[in-house]
Enzyme design. Structure first.
Site, PDB file in Angstrom:
ATOM      1  N   LYS A 130       0.267 -15.378  27.747  1.00  0.00           N
ATOM      2  CA  LYS A 130       1.232 -14.315  27.450  1.00  0.00           C
ATOM      3  C   LYS A 130       2.476 -14.534  28.283  1.00  0.00           C
ATOM      4  O   LYS A 130       2.415 -15.169  29.344  1.00  0.00           O
ATOM      5  CB  LYS A 130       0.628 -12.946  27.800  1.00  0.00           C
ATOM      6  CG  LYS A 130       1.287 -11.789  27.097  1.00  0.00           C
ATOM      7  CD  LYS A 130       0.788 -11.629  25.675  1.00  0.00           C
ATOM      8  CE  LYS A 130       1.509 -10.529  24.941  1.00  0.00           C
ATOM      9  NZ  LYS A 130       0.838 -10.198  23.667  1.00  0.00           N
ATOM     10  N   ASP A 170       6.131 -10.447  20.575  1.00  0.00           N
ATOM     11  CA  ASP A 170       5.423  -9.233  21.011  1.00  0.00           C
ATOM     12  C   ASP A 170       6.495  -8.143  21.038  1.00  0.00           C
ATOM     13  O   ASP A 170       7.494  -8.253  20.317  1.00  0.00           O
ATOM     14  CB  ASP A 170       4.747  -9.461  22.377  1.00  0.00           C
ATOM     15  CG  ASP A 170       3.834  -8.301  22.755  1.00  0.00           C
ATOM     16  OD1 ASP A 170       2.782  -8.145  22.121  1.00  0.00           O
ATOM     17  OD2 ASP A 170       4.171  -7.527  23.680  1.00  0.00           O
TER      18      ASP A 170
HETATM   19  P1  NAD Z   1       7.761  -3.428  18.435  1.00  0.00           P
HETATM   20  O1  NAD Z   1       8.696  -3.680  19.541  1.00  0.00           O
HETATM   21  O2  NAD Z   1       8.132  -3.916  17.087  1.00  0.00           O
HETATM   22  O3  NAD Z   1       7.522  -1.852  18.302  1.00  0.00           O
HETATM   23  C1  NAD Z   1       7.118  -1.046  19.357  1.00  0.00           C
HETATM   24  C2  NAD Z   1       7.224   0.397  18.918  1.00  0.00           C
HETATM   25  O4  NAD Z   1       6.697   1.221  19.953  1.00  0.00           O
HETATM   26  C3  NAD Z   1       8.656   0.863  18.677  1.00  0.00           C
HETATM   27  O5  NAD Z   1       8.682   1.720  17.558  1.00  0.00           O
HETATM   28  C4  NAD Z   1       8.985   1.665  19.937  1.00  0.00           C
HETATM   29  O6  NAD Z   1       9.948   2.670  19.704  1.00  0.00           O
HETATM   30  C5  NAD Z   1       7.624   2.254  20.244  1.00  0.00           C
HETATM   31  N1  NAD Z   1       7.481   2.631  21.641  1.00  0.00           N
HETATM   32  C6  NAD Z   1       7.819   1.922  22.748  1.00  0.00           C
HETATM   33  N2  NAD Z   1       7.541   2.637  23.845  1.00  0.00           N
HETATM   34  C7  NAD Z   1       7.006   3.803  23.424  1.00  0.00           C
HETATM   35  C8  NAD Z   1       6.526   4.968  24.077  1.00  0.00           C
HETATM   36  N3  NAD Z   1       6.547   5.043  25.416  1.00  0.00           N
HETATM   37  N4  NAD Z   1       6.057   5.975  23.317  1.00  0.00           N
HETATM   38  C9  NAD Z   1       6.037   5.880  21.975  1.00  0.00           C
HETATM   39  N5  NAD Z   1       6.487   4.820  21.296  1.00  0.00           N
HETATM   40  C10 NAD Z   1       6.970   3.805  22.020  1.00  0.00           C
HETATM   41  O7  NAD Z   1       6.340  -3.974  18.910  1.00  0.00           O
HETATM   42  P2  NAD Z   1       5.107  -4.398  18.015  1.00  0.00           P
HETATM   43  O8  NAD Z   1       5.178  -5.843  17.767  1.00  0.00           O
HETATM   44  O9  NAD Z   1       4.969  -3.432  16.878  1.00  0.00           O
HETATM   45  O10 NAD Z   1       3.911  -4.201  19.055  1.00  0.00           O
HETATM   46  C11 NAD Z   1       3.335  -2.907  19.283  1.00  0.00           C
HETATM   47  C12 NAD Z   1       2.039  -3.079  20.059  1.00  0.00           C
HETATM   48  O11 NAD Z   1       1.157  -3.909  19.306  1.00  0.00           O
HETATM   49  C13 NAD Z   1       2.183  -3.782  21.414  1.00  0.00           C
HETATM   50  O12 NAD Z   1       1.234  -3.246  22.305  1.00  0.00           O
HETATM   51  C14 NAD Z   1       1.848  -5.214  21.106  1.00  0.00           C
HETATM   52  O13 NAD Z   1       1.385  -5.896  22.248  1.00  0.00           O
HETATM   53  C15 NAD Z   1       0.760  -5.011  20.082  1.00  0.00           C
HETATM   54  N6  NAD Z   1       0.534  -6.161  19.219  1.00  0.00           N
HETATM   55  C16 NAD Z   1       1.530  -6.657  18.432  1.00  0.00           C
HETATM   56  C17 NAD Z   1       1.275  -7.744  17.601  1.00  0.00           C
HETATM   57  C18 NAD Z   1       2.319  -8.290  16.673  1.00  0.00           C
HETATM   58  O14 NAD Z   1       1.969  -9.134  15.825  1.00  0.00           O
HETATM   59  N7  NAD Z   1       3.565  -7.860  16.754  1.00  0.00           N
HETATM   60  C19 NAD Z   1       0.010  -8.320  17.579  1.00  0.00           C
HETATM   61  C20 NAD Z   1      -0.993  -7.790  18.382  1.00  0.00           C
HETATM   62  C21 NAD Z   1      -0.714  -6.689  19.192  1.00  0.00           C
END
Ligand code: NAD
Length: 440
Positions: A130, A170
């Site tokens: 990561k 991410d």
């Molecule tokens: P992203 O940046 O596209 O979206 C994150 C979202 O969370 C945004 O809408 C943001 O406004 C919101 N957010 C941030 N802080 C917040 C808070 N304190 N309270 C409420 N909402 C909040 O990110 P993503 O790619 O959608 O990833 C989201 C989660 O999923 C992360 O934990 C990431 O590690 C996990 N994840 C993502 C993927 C992927 O393929 N993108 C894969 C596995 C896990």
């Protein structure tokens, strides 16, 4: 001792083995300590040798880099970045890169460990890694982000590569970020290397189906769990915290299955409507205004209230550590599907399990992204191009198989889903580590 979960409701064990054998008296919020507690629990079930435990609970390599970045006003900001490779026994390191002001080394170490268990849980031939940069991407221009990304890529370049460690998006990184990293890498090594990152734009070797992959994998796992718990997805109420890549795609896919999206949220707060929110309208509203807050036809709700509102399925899809001892006894969902990495603390986990709530663990539930990343890497390495149908069919097969392997492990050890997924994953990594032997 553990009692056997009822065979009719294997995801809702009545009395289960403790998730956290020697739970700390104070709630643990450090993500890396949490990852280690989860690992220790699985290691205990597997009766792993102490020296093997020591190897598996420690990251293989930790790199901290300075990222001097010229801002648009001419000033130079020196940012800090990390790349952590937790374990590469089963294949090259694999894991996303996060841009966020609250990135810490312990967070990156935790997420690298979770990647090791995730790739093993779905049985793709990768290890866990990561990366992250401490920055505020929302306050940076596109050209500032590009300069920062290219410098960060060049600083971690000695330890990444298609056979070494393969980054992906991410939080607050996306396909464009990956294109910049790939280009920086290719320009430095002097040849094309599409397999150095995944989650790239289609035009430079990205895979069909990657954008929705995490949400699609999550839906697949939730559908399997709903079958076992006899909850029809049609009409089921779903609350989603976080409306980014994963949260918004999950909302869209759940709605396609005729589930009702009763609440969504982002950093600025949330909105709720018990009759259902149209995710397409929410996506368009967020594109225009930068938030879902204020969208017509839904009332304001806080992020805290969203987590404890009445619903069938709760999807934390933002940050880690949102379900804690403070709110676990108020959660009313029947299923918690962890889209985010590490959203539930071990104490909260214990409370939720005891209350009969099914927690579908992150290392399986959000593994659709890394699964399609693996498909992207396979296509890049072999010069293949698969269409969306082929990718989705392979994803479905991988996720369903992994779910049932987790279920088998749960039944064998009489444990809830997270422990089942961890025992399955840690067992695979332990086996690979043992058979390779210790170098030199
Ligand atoms: P992203 O940046 O596209 O979206 C994150 C979202 O969370 C945004 O809408 C943001 O406004 C919101 N957010 C941030 N802080 C917040 C808070 N304190 N309270 C409420 N909402 C909040 O990110 P993503 O790619 O959608 O990833 C989201 C989660 O999923 C992360 O934990 C990431 O590690 C996990 N994840 C993502 C993927 C992927 O393929 N993108 C894969 C596995 C896990």
């Amino acid at each position: 001792m553990a009692t056997v979960p009822k065979s009719t409701a294997p995801l809702r064990p009545a009395g289960v083995a403790p998730l956290v054998p020697r739970i700390a008296p104070r709630e643990e919020l450090n993500p890396f300590r949490i990852a280690q507690i989860q690992f220790d629990m699985a290691a205990e079930f597997l009766k792993l040798d102490p020296s093997l435990r020591q190897i598996l609970r420690t990251p293989k390599r930790v790199l901290e880099v300075s990222v001097p970045t010229k801002m648009d006003n001419g000033q130079v900001k020196v940012l800090t970045g990390y790349r952590v490779q937790h374990n590469v026994a089963r294949g090259p390191g694999k894991g996303g890169i996060r841009y966020h002001p609250n990135v810490t080394l312990d967070e990156v170490k935790a997420m690298a460990a979770w990647m090791t268990w995730k790739t093993a849980a779905v049985n793709v031939p990768f290890g866990g890694a990561k990366g992250g940069v401490i920055c505020d991407p929302k306050r940076m221009s596109k050209s500032e982000l590009e300069r920062m990304t290219r410098r960060y890529a060049s600083e971690i370049l000695p330890i990444i590569g298609p056979d070494q460690d393969i980054p992906a998006p991410d939080m607050y990184t996306d396909a464009q970020t990956m294109a910049w990293i790939m280009d920086t890498y290719a320009m430095t090594v002097g040849h094309a290397a599409p397999g150095v990152v995944t989650g790239k734009p289609l035009s430079v070797g990205g895979s069909a189906g990657r954008t929705d992959a995490t949400a699609r994998g999550l839906l697949c796992v939730v559908e399997e769990a709903c079958k076992l718990k006899k909850i029809p997805l049609r009409g089921a109420s779903v609350a989603i915290q976080g409306f980014g890549n994963v949260g918004s795609a999950a909302a869209r896919l759940f709605a396609e299955k005729k589930a009702r999206i009763v609440a969504i949220s982002d950093t600025r707060g949330g909105v709720a409507n018990p009759r259902g929110i149209d995710p397409i309208k929410a996506i368009r509203y967020k594109e225009r205004s930068g938030t879902v807050v204020g969208m017509p036809g839904a009332s304001r709700i806080s992020n805290d209230d969203l987590l404890t509102m009445k619903c069938d399925i709760l999807v934390p899809a933002a940050l880690e550590g949102v379900l804690t001892l403070h709110n676990a006894d108020q959660v009313k969902a029947r299923i918690v599907a962890e889209a985010a990495n590490g959203p539930t603390t071990p104490h909260a986990d214990e409370v939720l399990v005891r209350r009969g709530i099914t927690i579908l663990p992150d290392i399986l539930t959000n593994a659709g992204g890394v699964t399609v990343s693996y498909f992207e890497w396979v296509q890049n390495q072999q010069g293949l191009i698969w269409d969306a149908e082929e990718v989705d069919a392979r994803l479905q097969k991988t996720m369903t198989r992994a779910f049932h392997e987790m279920l088998e492990t749960m039944r064998k050890h009489h444990v809830p889903p997270r422990a089942g997924a961890m025992i399955l994953a840690v067992g695979r990594v332990a086996e690979a580590t043992l058979v390779r032997g210790l170098f030199p």
